[in-house]
Enzyme design. Sequence first.
Site, mmCIF file in Angstrom:
data_model
loop_
_atom_site.group_PDB
_atom_site.id
_atom_site.type_symbol
_atom_site.label_atom_id
_atom_site.label_comp_id
_atom_site.label_asym_id
_atom_site.label_seq_id
_atom_site.Cartn_x
_atom_site.Cartn_y
_atom_site.Cartn_z
ATOM 1 N N HIS A 82 -6.002 4.060 6.958
ATOM 2 C CA HIS A 82 -5.031 3.155 6.348
ATOM 3 C C HIS A 82 -3.726 3.888 6.119
ATOM 4 O O HIS A 82 -3.697 5.002 5.616
ATOM 5 C CB HIS A 82 -5.553 2.619 5.010
ATOM 6 C CG HIS A 82 -4.561 1.736 4.315
ATOM 7 N ND1 HIS A 82 -4.383 0.421 4.669
ATOM 8 C CD2 HIS A 82 -3.670 1.994 3.329
ATOM 9 C CE1 HIS A 82 -3.427 -0.104 3.918
ATOM 10 N NE2 HIS A 82 -2.972 0.818 3.104
ATOM 11 N N ASP A 161 -7.344 -9.384 -5.701
ATOM 12 C CA ASP A 161 -6.181 -8.572 -5.352
ATOM 13 C C ASP A 161 -5.012 -9.444 -4.911
ATOM 14 O O ASP A 161 -3.868 -9.190 -5.270
ATOM 15 C CB ASP A 161 -6.528 -7.565 -4.247
ATOM 16 C CG ASP A 161 -5.297 -6.796 -3.804
ATOM 17 O OD1 ASP A 161 -4.743 -6.046 -4.631
ATOM 18 O OD2 ASP A 161 -4.851 -6.974 -2.656
ATOM 19 N N ARG A 168 1.868 -9.345 -10.048
ATOM 20 C CA ARG A 168 2.575 -8.086 -10.303
ATOM 21 C C ARG A 168 3.982 -8.130 -9.742
ATOM 22 O O ARG A 168 4.922 -7.595 -10.320
ATOM 23 C CB ARG A 168 1.792 -6.915 -9.686
ATOM 24 C CG ARG A 168 0.521 -6.566 -10.465
ATOM 25 C CD ARG A 168 -0.413 -5.722 -9.615
ATOM 26 N NE ARG A 168 0.231 -4.513 -9.145
ATOM 27 C CZ ARG A 168 -0.084 -3.886 -8.008
ATOM 28 N NH1 ARG A 168 -1.065 -4.341 -7.230
ATOM 29 N NH2 ARG A 168 0.548 -2.795 -7.646
ATOM 30 N N SER A 183 -5.748 -1.573 -5.575
ATOM 31 C CA SER A 183 -5.435 -2.677 -4.661
ATOM 32 C C SER A 183 -5.731 -2.263 -3.213
ATOM 33 O O SER A 183 -6.436 -2.957 -2.470
ATOM 34 C CB SER A 183 -3.961 -3.063 -4.830
ATOM 35 O OG SER A 183 -3.492 -3.824 -3.753
ATOM 36 N N LYS A 187 -9.356 -3.312 -0.709
ATOM 37 C CA LYS A 187 -9.289 -3.988 0.592
ATOM 38 C C LYS A 187 -10.046 -3.219 1.671
ATOM 39 O O LYS A 187 -10.700 -3.802 2.530
ATOM 40 C CB LYS A 187 -7.825 -4.198 0.987
ATOM 41 C CG LYS A 187 -7.196 -5.354 0.200
ATOM 42 C CD LYS A 187 -5.730 -5.556 0.518
ATOM 43 C CE LYS A 187 -4.869 -4.631 -0.292
ATOM 44 N NZ LYS A 187 -3.531 -5.126 -0.626
HETATM 45 N N1 URA Z 1 0.126 -2.210 -1.128
HETATM 46 C C1 URA Z 1 -0.999 -2.829 -1.566
HETATM 47 O O1 URA Z 1 -1.835 -3.225 -0.769
HETATM 48 N N2 URA Z 1 -1.154 -3.002 -2.868
HETATM 49 C C2 URA Z 1 -0.257 -2.592 -3.782
HETATM 50 O O2 URA Z 1 -0.489 -2.781 -4.959
HETATM 51 C C3 URA Z 1 0.901 -1.962 -3.327
HETATM 52 C C4 URA Z 1 1.059 -1.780 -1.991
#
Ligand code: URA
Length: 433
Positions: A82, A161, A168, A183, A187
Amino acid sequence: FRMVDLIEKKRDGNELAEQEISFIINGYTDESIPDYQMSAFTMAVFFQGMTEKERADLTMAMVHSGDVIDLSEIAGIKVDKHSTGGVGDTTTLVLGPLVASLGVPVAKMSGRGLGHTGGTIDKLESVKGFHVEIDKEEFIDLVNKNKVAVIGQSGNLTPADKKLYALRDVTATVNSIPLIASSIMSKKIAAGADAICLDVKTGAGAFMKTLEDSRELASAMVSIGNNVGRKTIAVISDMSQPLGFAIGNALEVKEAIDTLQGNGPEDLTELCLTLGSHMVFLAEKADSIEEARKMLEGAIKNGKALETFKLFLRSQGGDAAVVDNPEWLPAAKYVIELSAKESGYISEITADSIGTAAMILGAGRATKESEIDLAVGLILRKKIGDRVEAGESLVTIYSNTENVEDVKNRLYKHIKISAAEVKAPALIYEVIT
Ligand code: URA
Ligand code: CA
C-alpha cells in the site's frame, strides 16, 4: 455504554477498552450514534491521541464493520502493498508481476477513485480488452494459477471507515495519526492481507510533508499490523518530486513495461526492488532481504517478470502483444515539448502541482463523474539535480487538445531552475519494521 460517557473518557485522556471502541464503531455504522457525538469523539482523539492497544482495537472494529474478504483458498502468504499516495506512482503495475514471478501471490482488489491519474485498474485498461469484471472464484483461480490477478472493488468493505473519513473531512480531524493509521490498516486487513508492505511517502507531493510526520505515521501503522497478527513493514520514500518519468495512464503502463525489462527510470526501479524485496521476504520466499533482492533482479534479467505481466494481461482478456508493441497503447494527438527558458540545475519539481497539470490534460478524475483520457499525460525529461540548457525539453506533454497554455504555465511555475548546483533528493529514507 452511553456514548456521552465514552466521549468524556477520551476527552479526559483515559484509555478506552476494546468493548467500548466496538460499541462506538458499531453504533456509528448502524447510525445509533449520531454525527455530532462522533464529531466530538474524533476531536477528543485528535487532542488526546490513542494508545497502541486502542489503535489496534479501533482498526479491528472497523475491519468488522463490514465484509472481510476471505482469501484462504489462495495458497501462500498474501502480501499486500500500500502506498500512502503520490504522483505518477507506477510501482503497483511493476510490483504485481515482478513479485508474482517469484511465486508470491498477489490478490489485488482495486478501486478507481479520484486523483491526478487513474487508479491501477484505469491504467491497466489502457491495454485493449483487459477487464477486472471477474467473479470471486475466477479471481482466486487466477491468483492460484498465475500468482497475480486484479479485481474491481465489490462488497461492503469497512463502511465505518467510509463514514468516519467523510466526517473527519468536515470536522478538521483528518490529520490525526491514530485515525489515519487505523483507517488505512483496516482497509488492507478487510481486503484479506496476511502481511502488509507500506510505502509511506514524504515530501511536497505527499500526505505527510515532513520526515518526522511520515516516520510517526509509518511506525503507527507497523505497530497496528504487528499487534493484530499481520506482519507489517514500512518504507519511507521521497515524493518531493514525481516518481519515475511518466504521469498518465497508458504512459505509466509503458513505463512499467520498460521497468520490467530492466530499462526503467532509476528511482522507480530502485523503489520497486526495495518494496519488492520486503514483499518476497514477508511472503517467506527468501531467507533474507538481500537474497530477495537478488531474486528480483534475476526475474527482470531472465524475462520471467515480463512473461508474468503478459500472462496476467492475457488471463484477464488483455492484448498481451502490447508489451512487445507499446506503440499500440492509446496515443495522444498532440506531443508538445516544454522547453527550458534558462540554463541551470533543476531545483524543484513540485509533485502535486505536476500531478494537477496531468489531471487538467484529462489523465485523472476531478470528480467521480469525470471521464479519464488514457492517452494523455506528461513525461518528465529532467529530475531534481539534473543540468539543463536553455531550449532543452523539461517535459513532454501528451494532449488531445491543441491548446495547452494553461498546462504549460503551470509546469513552468512549478519546475524551478537554479544557477547553483543542486543535489538530487534521497529516494529512500528508512525502513521501519
Ligand atoms: N488515507 C486514508 O485511507 N485514510 C485516512 O484517514 C487518511 C488517508
Ligand atoms: Ca511514474
